[in-house]
Design an enzyme around this catalytic site. Structure first.
Site, short mmCIF file in Angstrom:
data_model
loop_
_atom_site.label_atom_id
_atom_site.label_comp_id
_atom_site.label_asym_id
_atom_site.label_seq_id
_atom_site.Cartn_x
_atom_site.Cartn_y
_atom_site.Cartn_z
N HIS A 219 -34.48 17.19 -53.41
CA HIS A 219 -34.12 18.14 -54.68
C HIS A 219 -34.44 18.98 -55.39
O HIS A 219 -33.95 19.88 -56.13
CB HIS A 219 -33.33 16.76 -55.30
N HIS B 265 -28.79 22.21 -55.33
CA HIS B 265 -30.49 21.98 -55.79
C HIS B 265 -30.57 23.11 -55.58
O HIS B 265 -31.70 23.39 -56.63
CB HIS B 265 -30.98 20.65 -54.99
N ASP C 163 -58.58 13.88 -62.69
CA ASP C 163 -59.52 13.92 -63.65
C ASP C 163 -60.63 12.92 -63.36
O ASP C 163 -60.40 11.74 -62.07
CB ASP C 163 -58.99 13.76 -64.30
N CYS D 255 -54.40 11.79 -62.60
CA CYS D 255 -55.42 11.41 -63.31
C CYS D 255 -54.30 9.99 -63.07
O CYS D 255 -54.46 9.26 -62.69
CB CYS D 255 -55.01 12.71 -64.06
N THR E 23 -52.65 8.29 -65.28
CA THR E 23 -51.37 7.72 -65.51
C THR E 23 -50.27 8.43 -64.40
O THR E 23 -49.11 8.37 -64.24
CB THR E 23 -50.23 7.60 -66.42
C1 RB5 Z 1 -58.39 9.96 -69.19
O1 RB5 Z 1 -58.80 8.98 -69.52
C2 RB5 Z 1 -56.23 9.62 -69.63
O2 RB5 Z 1 -56.07 9.71 -70.54
C3 RB5 Z 1 -56.03 10.36 -68.19
O3 RB5 Z 1 -56.50 10.28 -66.93
C4 RB5 Z 1 -54.44 10.12 -67.75
O4 RB5 Z 1 -53.95 9.52 -67.54
C5 RB5 Z 1 -53.92 10.68 -68.62
O5 RB5 Z 1 -52.39 11.21 -68.74
#
Ligand code: RB5
Length: 157
Positions: free
Chosen positions: A98, A133, A8, A65, A67
């Site tokens: 694993h 595993h 994203d 993304c 995080t």
């Molecule tokens: C987008 O702003 C952010 O929420 C997305 O990239 C991600 O971190 C969501 O888990």
């Protein structure tokens, strides 16, 4: 090995870095975007890569993304997908050995490019260890089957 990539807007910069790593190391890959910082919804990108890996069109996927959390949650809703969010190399190796993770997830706002490259290298080169595993993965499949009722969803990869 064929690899599907997608990110994203929170992960696309790191995706570009990893795309370059794959090119430098002669991996075959397809990049499903996104290609700029215009906001997009991470479940849409997760679904494209997760379904392509599930179909066997790609051996592995790498998702990004901000995080890494949201896109992991979304990808793991697709039966047969074992998406692992790894912010260190130790976890990346274990995710293959694993968990036989077929998708690696990285946080674009968490990781620097050097560490991300090292994580990707470790994950791509490590193999599933099998043995005890495998029994645990069978139990994960049993959970999927318990909650997936349509005949299409019961197909395993
Ligand atoms: C987008 O702003 C952010 O929420 C997305 O990239 C991600 O971190 C969501 O888990």
């Amino acid at each position: 090995m064929k690899i599907a990539l997608a990110a994203d807007h929170g992960g696309w910069v790191l995706k570009e870095e990893i795309r370059q790593y794959l090119q430098e190391n002669d991996y075959l890959f397809e990049d499903y975007g996104t290609f700029n910082n215009e906001a997009v919804d991470y479940p849409d990108l997760a679904l494209v890569v997760a379904e392509a890996v599930r179909r066997g069109q790609f051996d592995r996927g790498i998702l990004f993304c901000g995080t890494g959390i949201g896109i992991s949650i979304a990808a793991n809703k697709v039966p047969g997908i074992r998406a692992a969010l790894c912010n260190d190399s130790f976890s990346a190796r274990a995710a293959r050995e694993h968990n036989d993770a077929n998708i690696l997830v990285l946080g674009g706002r968490v990781l620097g490019s050097g560490l991300a490259r090292e994580i990707v290298k470790t994950w791509l080169e490590a193999e599933f260890a099998g043995g005890r595993h495998a029994r645990r993965l069978d139990k994960i499949r049993a959970i999927e089957e318990k909650y997936c009722r349509s005949s299409e969803n019961r197909v395993q990869i």
